[in-house]
Design an enzyme around this catalytic site. Structure first.
Site, PDB file in Angstrom:
ATOM      1  N   TYR A   1       0.839  -1.198   0.000  1.00 34.95           N
ATOM      2  CA  TYR A   1       0.000   0.000   0.000  1.00 34.95           C
ATOM      3  C   TYR A   1       0.875   1.248   0.000  1.00 34.95           C
ATOM      4  O   TYR A   1       0.616   2.197  -0.759  1.00 34.95           O
ATOM      5  CB  TYR A   1      -0.911  -0.022   1.229  1.00 34.95           C
ATOM      6  CG  TYR A   1      -1.803   1.195   1.368  1.00 34.95           C
ATOM      7  CD1 TYR A   1      -2.963   1.325   0.606  1.00 34.95           C
ATOM      8  CD2 TYR A   1      -1.490   2.205   2.274  1.00 34.95           C
ATOM      9  CE1 TYR A   1      -3.790   2.433   0.741  1.00 34.95           C
ATOM     10  CE2 TYR A   1      -2.311   3.315   2.424  1.00 34.95           C
ATOM     11  CZ  TYR A   1      -3.455   3.426   1.650  1.00 34.95           C
ATOM     12  OH  TYR A   1      -4.268   4.526   1.789  1.00 34.95           O
TER      13      TYR A   1
ATOM     14  N   LYS B   1       1.009   4.294  -2.844  1.00 31.87           N
ATOM     15  CA  LYS B   1       0.731   5.696  -2.550  1.00 31.87           C
ATOM     16  C   LYS B   1       1.941   6.585  -2.878  1.00 31.87           C
ATOM     17  O   LYS B   1       1.768   7.759  -3.254  1.00 31.87           O
ATOM     18  CB  LYS B   1       0.297   5.853  -1.100  1.00 31.87           C
ATOM     19  CG  LYS B   1      -1.081   5.256  -0.835  1.00 31.87           C
ATOM     20  CD  LYS B   1      -2.142   5.837  -1.773  1.00 31.87           C
ATOM     21  CE  LYS B   1      -3.521   5.299  -1.525  1.00 31.87           C
ATOM     22  NZ  LYS B   1      -4.531   5.852  -2.477  1.00 31.87           N
TER      23      LYS B   1
END
Length: 261
Positions: free
Chosen positions: A147, A151
């Site tokens: 994740y 990002k």
């Protein structure tokens, strides 16, 4: 800081069936804007039925799938040019992290007729991402990127678009750790400020909101990870995504669909 709205805008919000995306879409409607909501499939449209009843229009498609993402872009373009696109959709874990969190925003950026403003949802966790593209499986067949990696990549995409398209206002928004389905009920940050920053960057006439290339947290500009502004890393990311999707971002201030040779 002023939150004076601009004249009525047409805004697409991806991932708007719940959480920050739904809150952004609802606020935009309340402010009198034209809103295009997005749901993963037709069953999910029930979650935005009240928004549709109030005038929103829907597009449908699974952003973990390249062809469905292309179809979403086609649906959007048939509705007419957007003034802004809020790339809000995201997942936290699993094989879909890279397809949904970075490949889909890239492909939609390339295929949707150029809007005036682009807003990309990021996270403070991007600072823990790896500024390396080695071994990334953009298809999601294997779970390769975290994740935090995704990002970092989408924050870098926002900065790269701001650089190569000077007539498009492109920004990244860190909403904080907010109490959404992803963040959990105990998350300490203000959910309201998370989605209001998205809306503000997409529609406000305030000079700050019309400044491109920013990383924003609760309507305040902050500094992202240093690699976000590394032009070489930006170019490597764009090249990787263009190669995988066979759809490069081309030309200053415009996107075209081209097959790579």
């Amino acid at each position: 800081m002023s939150t004076r709205p601009a004249p009525t805008a047409r805004v697409l919000v991806t991932g708007s069936a719940d959480g920050l995306g739904r809150a952004a879409a609802q606020t935009l409607l309340e402010q009198g804007h034209e809103v295009v909501v997005h749901a993963r499939n037709r069953d999910r449209l029930t979650a935005v039925r009240d928004l549709l009843d109030r005038g929103a229009v829907a597009v449908v498609g699974d952003l973990s799938d390249l062809e469905e993402t292309r179809d979403v872009a086609g649906q959007v373009n048939r509705l007419g040019r957007m003034d802004a696109v809020i790339h809000n959709a995201g997942v936290y874990s699993g094989r879909q992290v890279l397809p949904v969190n970075i490949v889909a925003p890239y492909l939609l950026t390339a295929l949707i007729d150029r809007p005036k403003r682009l807003v990309y949802l990021t996270s403070g966790m991007h600072r823990g991402g790896r500024a390396s593209l080695t071994g990334m499986d953009w298809s999601g067949h294997r779970a390769t990127g975290s994740y935090s990696d995704s990002k970092l990549f989408v924050t870098t995409l926002a900065a790269a678009v701001a650089r190569i398209w000077p007539d498009v206002v492109s920004n990244a928004v860190d909403p904080g750790w907010v109490p959404t389905k992803m963040g959990g009920p105990g998350a300490p940050d203000d959910l309201r400020l998370g989605h209001l920053t998205q809306v503000w960057l997409a529609t406000s006439d305030d000079p700050e909101a019309r400044t491109s290339g920013g990383y924003w947290y609760h309507q305040r500009r902050a500094e992202p990870a240093p690699s976000v502004h590394d032009q070489r890393f930006q170019d490597q990311l764009l090249e990787e995504l263009a190669g995988f999707t066979a759809t490069p971002l081309v030309g200053p201030g415009r996107a075209e669909t081209e097959a790579l040779a």
